[in-house]
Design a protein around this motif. Structure first.
Motif, short mmCIF file in Angstrom:
data_model
loop_
_atom_site.label_atom_id
_atom_site.label_comp_id
_atom_site.label_asym_id
_atom_site.label_seq_id
_atom_site.Cartn_x
_atom_site.Cartn_y
_atom_site.Cartn_z
N TRP A 37 29.03 27.31 56.19
CA TRP A 37 27.82 28.21 56.66
C TRP A 37 26.98 28.01 54.63
O TRP A 37 26.92 27.76 54.36
N GLU A 38 25.88 27.17 56.23
CA GLU A 38 24.34 27.29 55.22
C GLU A 38 23.09 28.28 55.13
O GLU A 38 23.40 28.96 56.76
N MET A 39 22.36 27.89 54.17
CA MET A 39 21.03 28.90 54.34
C MET A 39 20.04 28.17 54.12
O MET A 39 19.81 27.70 52.67
N LYS A 40 19.02 27.37 54.82
CA LYS A 40 18.05 26.22 54.73
C LYS A 40 17.01 27.20 55.02
O LYS A 40 16.37 28.08 55.47
N ASN A 41 16.05 26.07 53.57
CA ASN A 41 13.81 26.93 54.24
C ASN A 41 14.14 26.44 55.12
O ASN A 41 14.35 25.81 55.79
N ASP A 42 12.27 26.48 54.77
CA ASP A 42 11.81 26.12 55.76
C ASP A 42 11.61 24.62 55.57
O ASP A 42 10.93 23.51 56.61
N ASP A 43 11.44 23.76 53.96
CA ASP A 43 12.01 22.40 53.89
C ASP A 43 13.50 21.40 54.62
O ASP A 43 13.33 20.50 54.14
N GLU A 44 14.18 22.56 54.87
CA GLU A 44 15.27 22.06 55.65
C GLU A 44 16.22 21.70 54.52
O GLU A 44 17.20 21.08 54.30
N GLU A 45 16.18 22.28 52.91
CA GLU A 45 16.87 21.87 52.14
C GLU A 45 17.87 24.01 51.93
O GLU A 45 17.51 24.27 52.29
N ASP A 46 19.15 22.84 51.59
CA ASP A 46 20.38 24.19 50.87
C ASP A 46 20.00 24.62 50.05
O ASP A 46 19.92 24.40 48.97
N LEU A 47 19.44 26.51 50.34
CA LEU A 47 19.54 27.21 49.40
C LEU A 47 21.49 26.91 49.22
O LEU A 47 21.48 27.07 47.99
N ILE A 48 22.07 27.85 50.03
CA ILE A 48 23.19 27.50 49.65
C ILE A 48 23.87 26.80 50.91
O ILE A 48 23.53 27.04 51.66
N CYS A 49 25.41 26.83 50.71
CA CYS A 49 25.89 26.06 51.35
C CYS A 49 27.76 26.04 50.53
O CYS A 49 27.82 25.71 49.83
N VAL A 50 28.00 26.79 51.74
CA VAL A 50 29.95 26.79 50.94
C VAL A 50 30.69 26.75 52.76
O VAL A 50 30.33 26.85 53.39
#
Length: 146
Positions: free
Chosen positions: A126-139
């Protein structure tokens, strides 16, 4: 010596949980909850033909205008896309975007466990990505589809 190894194994398993951080680069994950899954469980049972709720508490280390949720089922080391009804993490999730650096937030979502899914063990990434497609979170959530 055997006693020390036994104690180390018991302590490690006592702290085991059903999720691991897989590279949350721009946030610190405080808590992950899955409906029907005990906090001390080593894996979650996902029942077919039901909806499962997920809640993730985290503190971002950067501001984010928008967030996209990306979910994969990892079966035999192969990532399989897991479509969500609402991939925009800023809609219907409890998040109010933009989110601010240093402010703890709570994300909530649900995912359907379809009857057609095979009965297998799966890692749910489960990932949440910002506008730059960087992971804020990854579990990665250890689960078994039943």
């Amino acid at each position: 010596m055997l006693f020390l190894i036994t104690v180390a194994v018991i302590l490690a398993s006592a702290q085991a949980k059903f999720y691991t951080d897989c590279g949350s680069k721009l946030a610190t994950v405080q808590k992950v909850e899955i409906s029907g899954c005990a906090e001390e469980a080593k894996e979650c049972i996902l029942r077919r033909n039901t909806n499962v709720s997920i809640s993730i508490d985290f503190t971002p280390t950067v501001d984010a205008k928008s967030l996209e949720t990306v979910v994969h089922g990892i079966i035999m080391n192969l990532p399989v896309p897991f479509p969500l009804p609402q991939p925009d993490a800023c809609k219907d999730s409890g998040l109010v975007c933009p989110i601010k650096s240093g402010e703890k937030v709570s994300y909530k979502s649900s995912m359907p466990i379809l009857k057609s899914y095979p009965k297998v063990k799966v890692g749910v990434k489960w990932e949440m990505k910002n506008d730059d497609e960087e992971d804020l979170i990854c579990v990665i959530i250890e689960a078994k589809i039943n």
